[in-house]
Design a protein around this motif. Structure first.
Motif, PDB file in Angstrom:
ATOM      1  N   LEU A  94       0.837  -1.198   0.000  1.00 43.20           N
ATOM      2  CA  LEU A  94       0.000   0.000   0.000  1.00 43.20           C
ATOM      3  C   LEU A  94       0.875   1.253   0.000  1.00 43.20           C
ATOM      4  O   LEU A  94       0.580   2.244  -0.672  1.00 43.20           O
ATOM      5  CB  LEU A  94      -0.915  -0.013   1.227  1.00 43.20           C
ATOM      6  N   SER A  95       1.966   1.180   0.758  1.00 45.53           N
ATOM      7  CA  SER A  95       2.930   2.284   0.781  1.00 45.53           C
ATOM      8  C   SER A  95       3.466   2.529  -0.621  1.00 45.53           C
ATOM      9  O   SER A  95       3.556   3.667  -1.094  1.00 45.53           O
ATOM     10  CB  SER A  95       4.071   1.941   1.738  1.00 45.53           C
ATOM     11  N   ARG A  96       3.804   1.427  -1.285  1.00 47.02           N
ATOM     12  CA  ARG A  96       4.332   1.539  -2.645  1.00 47.02           C
ATOM     13  C   ARG A  96       3.273   2.091  -3.608  1.00 47.02           C
ATOM     14  O   ARG A  96       3.572   2.937  -4.443  1.00 47.02           O
ATOM     15  CB  ARG A  96       4.786   0.156  -3.091  1.00 47.02           C
ATOM     16  N   LYS A  97       2.032   1.616  -3.450  1.00 49.21           N
ATOM     17  CA  LYS A  97       0.959   2.081  -4.334  1.00 49.21           C
ATOM     18  C   LYS A  97       0.704   3.579  -4.116  1.00 49.21           C
ATOM     19  O   LYS A  97       0.481   4.324  -5.073  1.00 49.21           O
ATOM     20  CB  LYS A  97      -0.318   1.276  -4.067  1.00 49.21           C
ATOM     21  N   SER A  98       0.754   4.003  -2.844  1.00 45.26           N
ATOM     22  CA  SER A  98       0.578   5.426  -2.540  1.00 45.26           C
ATOM     23  C   SER A  98       1.664   6.232  -3.227  1.00 45.26           C
ATOM     24  O   SER A  98       1.414   7.310  -3.767  1.00 45.26           O
ATOM     25  CB  SER A  98       0.648   5.652  -1.028  1.00 45.26           C
TER      26      SER A  98
END
Length: 783
Positions: free
Chosen positions: A330-334
């Motif tokens: 999710l961090s990467r997607k953000s």
């Protein structure tokens, strides 16, 4: 051959399942299967069979398998397959218990209102971090004690922890020096067992009361020096008909509370687990055959069987790993949702750079460059980890990324953890860059104020295209005209906020982080799971492996003579010690005293430097700089030289007391030598070490691959030690174990990737992950 001890139902099922699989794979015949099953069936002694329904189902299973030896092969195989399904159903029906949900308080209930907890216990539990019933439920045991199987004293044939039963026939307490030994003899009519307690004189009176009575004793059995067997500091319990033969939890404790007390408190309040409902997606629960959360929480404290415990650990560990991987993704997607700046890279400058190299890239380096260039040209910001063994050629790949970034019209920043590493990068990179018209600057803490101001102005104006430095780069007054690429070397040496501070100096930056510390895949997914990972797994041709030798401390004089010859031929030498100064508590050599001794008594004709962790960073950099430029022939040091330092003339590494270092750390030290065209030699000088340490060092001396070394080291010392900084950047795991749960991690990662793609359908998971990991994993978009 197998044990003649009584066995539990689940032990019988484990054996049966393994044997059935061997039959299916052609490793065992049906005759052999039936014979072995019959033998073990006779040994089953388990209190669960007191339940008539369980006894009946157990008999049916046995009777279903018994005839297979007389069946036609096709029919026998079909029955074998059916039996595997029966075992699975039996376990799920009878080896797992359900919580009693008739009386239950809310998890938010303050611990002082929990059953069996008064004001005194409340204060003690709070010391353990337990303030609510929910905290109590998630205060997991550190170990377990299986008291379901009672081994008669006469049948004890192994050393280890067990429970036995017998009559107390003698009790005495005697003093030997400053130690008081209380002993009791336990007998079962055939054999005897000596029970011993040290400095627990108060037990004598209670044992006298138990004389001639039958008790249960649980503890570690070992052979005594007189040939018999003894149990040291056992836990005893009189046989009064109230015993429950079960698996007992062992909790981490603090002063003022015993295992019995905390078990009683948890047991009285365990019904609280009924309030917990599954937050994992239903499709994952079914796909992975996961136990529901309430039974898993019950099983982690009071499992009905080892199967119940195993399934409970699997359920809770999976959730922990899934949420962690979901958070990373999710961090990467953000980060990706910020949007990148796709760069136009014709590739002509990189071709020119490659033509001028005195060597050809390995296939692994070419592939790494291809992946990085694709990231730079993508409309998503690059977030990539480049890792590889010492000397594999990561720096050249980083240079190619900088050249591509420059050709696209952007600036680059390279941040290293120390001044000497930054200077090393500058010396390697700047000549080739300047020749190609890529203006490069070095910005360090010790750079003069006048020079700093000049560099900052030129960076801001866009006159400098590449800046290499330390944490000085993240200072507020350092700004860029058009920063497009950030490269962070040995990124685990920086804090999250330091890395973010550099990344925040540009818009939609591409980020490349590098490490020469080989990291096992499980650990890489845990720490760097929000990054794409590129591994350079090929060494440049012609590079010689460092010869690693175990040497007895008695042979040191010969090693010193070898050192003198190497120096005479132009080599340089590292000598590493585990301590800076001598210690009364630790039997190991210390760098300061050995520097004094060796520089005067052994290597008086040579220039000998000293480097250790109590020096300031400036002092350390100065010493390393002098060694790198050849002012010292020998550098005596602690492990501060382990990462990144490049001294091409260094050919010998002597490590004393190597058993005090992790293998990954030894591999980093070994990587400091043999970086030129001469053969490197690493001597591990050992004294009186135990067999385990010797085996570990033998493995290291025979293994050159850093990833294999790191994997082996992680199994021995745990994941936190691989990076040399305990738990640095490693999210805390309460249940999951990166070694035991390796395959579970990979499954959780795959599932998290699938769910994060449709995260809008799972707002509760997103919310939970942000609550747990939001701050640590940078879920807030970096502007």
């Amino acid at each position: 051959m197998f044990t003649m001890h009584p066995i539990l139902v689940e032990e019988f099922l484990d054996f049966l399942e393994q044997s059935l699989l061997e039959v299916l794979h052609g490793k065992k015949g049906t005759n052999e299967l039936v014979e072995e099953v019959q033998d073990r069936y006779e040994l089953v002694a388990d209190h669960v069979l007191q339940n008539s329904e369980i006894l009946e189902k157990f008999k049916q299973l046995f009777e279903y398998i018994e005839p297979v030896a007389d069946m036609q092969p096709e029919r026998a195989i079909k029955r074998v397959k059916n039996s595997l399904g029966m075992i699975e159903r039996f376990r799920d029906w009878y080896l797992i218990s359900n919580p009693d949900c008739s009386q239950m308080k809310q998890p938010s209930c303050e611990i002082k209102y929990a059953k069996r907890v008064g004001p005194r216990k409340e204060a003690i539990l709070k010391k353990l971090g337990i303030s609510t019933l929910g905290d109590l439920i998630f205060y997991f045991p550190r170990d377990y004690e299986d008291r379901r199987k009672i081994i008669p004293i006469s049948e004890i044939s192994f050393e280890g922890k067990l429970t036995t039963r017998g009559k107390v026939v003698n009790v005495e307490t005697k003093k030997i020096g400053s130690m008081t030994i209380t002993a009791a003899v336990l007998a079962d009519g055939v054999s005897q067992l000596l029970l011993k307690w040290f400095n627990q004189e108060y037990l004598h009176k209670g044992l006298q009361v138990l004389k001639n009575k039958t008790i249960y004793a649980t503890g570690l059995v070992k052979h005594s020096q007189f040939g018999g067997i003894e149990m040291v500091n056992p836990e005893i319990e009189p046989e009064d008909g109230t015993q429950v033969l079960e698996i007992l939890p062992i909790y981490p404790l603090t002063h003022g509370i015993s295992q019995k007390e905390i078990r009683r408190i948890v047991r009285e309040n365990i019904s609280c687990v009924c309030h917990y409902t599954d937050e994992l997606p239903e499709e994952l629960m079914k796909k992975r055959k996961l136990m529901d959360i309430s039974r898993a929480l019950l099983g982690i404290h009071f499992p009905k069987s080892n199967y119940h415990l195993k399934k409970s650990i699997e359920r809770l560990a999976y959730e922990e790993l899934f949420l962690m991987q979901f958070a990373l993704l999710l961090s990467r997607k953000s980060f990706e949702e910020i949007g990148g700046l796709p760069k136009k890279i014709p590739g002509k400058l990189a071709e020119e750079f490659l033509r001028k190299l005195p060597f050809k890239l390995t296939d692994s380096q070419k592939e790494a460059h291809r992946q990085i260039r694709a990231d730079l040209m993508s409309n998503k910001p690059m977030s990539r980890l480049l890792q590889g063994d010492v000397g594999c050629g990561k720096t050249v790949v980083a240079q190619l990324a900088i050249v591509d970034n420059f050709e696209a019209g952007f600036q680059s920043a390279v941040m290293a953890p120390t001044s000497i590493l930054a200077m090393q990068h500058y010396r390697r990179m700047s000549p080739a860059f300047e020749e190609m018209g890529i203006r490069t600057a070095l910005l360090l803490g010790e750079t003069s104020s006048r020079e700093k101001e000049k560099i900052k102005r030129m960076l801001s104006d866009g006159e400098i295209s590449v800046v290499i430095g330390t944490h000085t780069l993240i200072q507020e007054d350092v700004s860029f005209s058009n920063l497009g690429l950030v490269i962070i070397d040995e990124q685990h040496r920086f804090g999250v906020k330091q890395r973010e501070a550099l990344v925040s100096k540009g818009k939609a930056l591409d980020t490349l982080v590098m490490t020469a510390t080989p990291i096992p895949r499980t650990l890489a997914l845990t720490i760097y799971g929000d990054l794409d990972i590129t591994v350079i797994d090929e060494m440049p041709p012609g590079r010689k492996d460092v010869k690693t030798m175990l040497v007895s401390v008695s042979k040191l004089e010969q090693v010193y003579e070898f050192v003198k010859k190497e120096i005479a031929e132009g080599g340089q030498v590292f000598i590493v010690y585990p301590l800076i100064e001598e210690s009364d508590k630790i039997q190991a050599k210390a760098a300061i005293r050995m520097h004094e001794y060796l520089s005067k008594k052994i290597f008086g004709e040579f220039r000998v430097g000293l480097l250790h962790g109590k020096m300031s960073q400036q002092e350390k950099d100065k010493i390393m700089e002098r060694f790198a430029t050849g002012e010292f022939d020998i550098l005596i040091s602690t492990t501060v030289i382990e990462v990144g330092i490049d001294v091409p003339r260094a050919t010998v590494m002597i490590i004393e007391n190597p058993e005090r270092f992790g293998l990954a750390q030894l591999h980093q030290l070994r990587g400091r030598i043999g970086r030129g065209d001469k053969q490197g030699y690493c001597f591990l000088v050992v004294g009186n070490v135990d067999d385990d340490a010797l085996e570990r060092l033998r493995y290291f001396s025979m293994t050159k691959n850093g990833f294999e070394v790191a994997e082996y080291d992680m199994k021995l010392r745990g994941p936190g030690e691989i990076l040399g900084l305990k738990q640095h950047g490693l999210p805390e795991l309460k249940i999951a174990d990166l070694i035991r749960d390796r395959e579970l991690l990979f499954r959780a990662r795959n599932d998290a990737e699938e769910i994060v793609r449709k995260k809008e359908q799972y707002p509760d998971i997103v919310k939970k992950v942000k609550t747990i990991y939001g701050e640590r994993l940078k879920l807030v978009k970096i502007a």
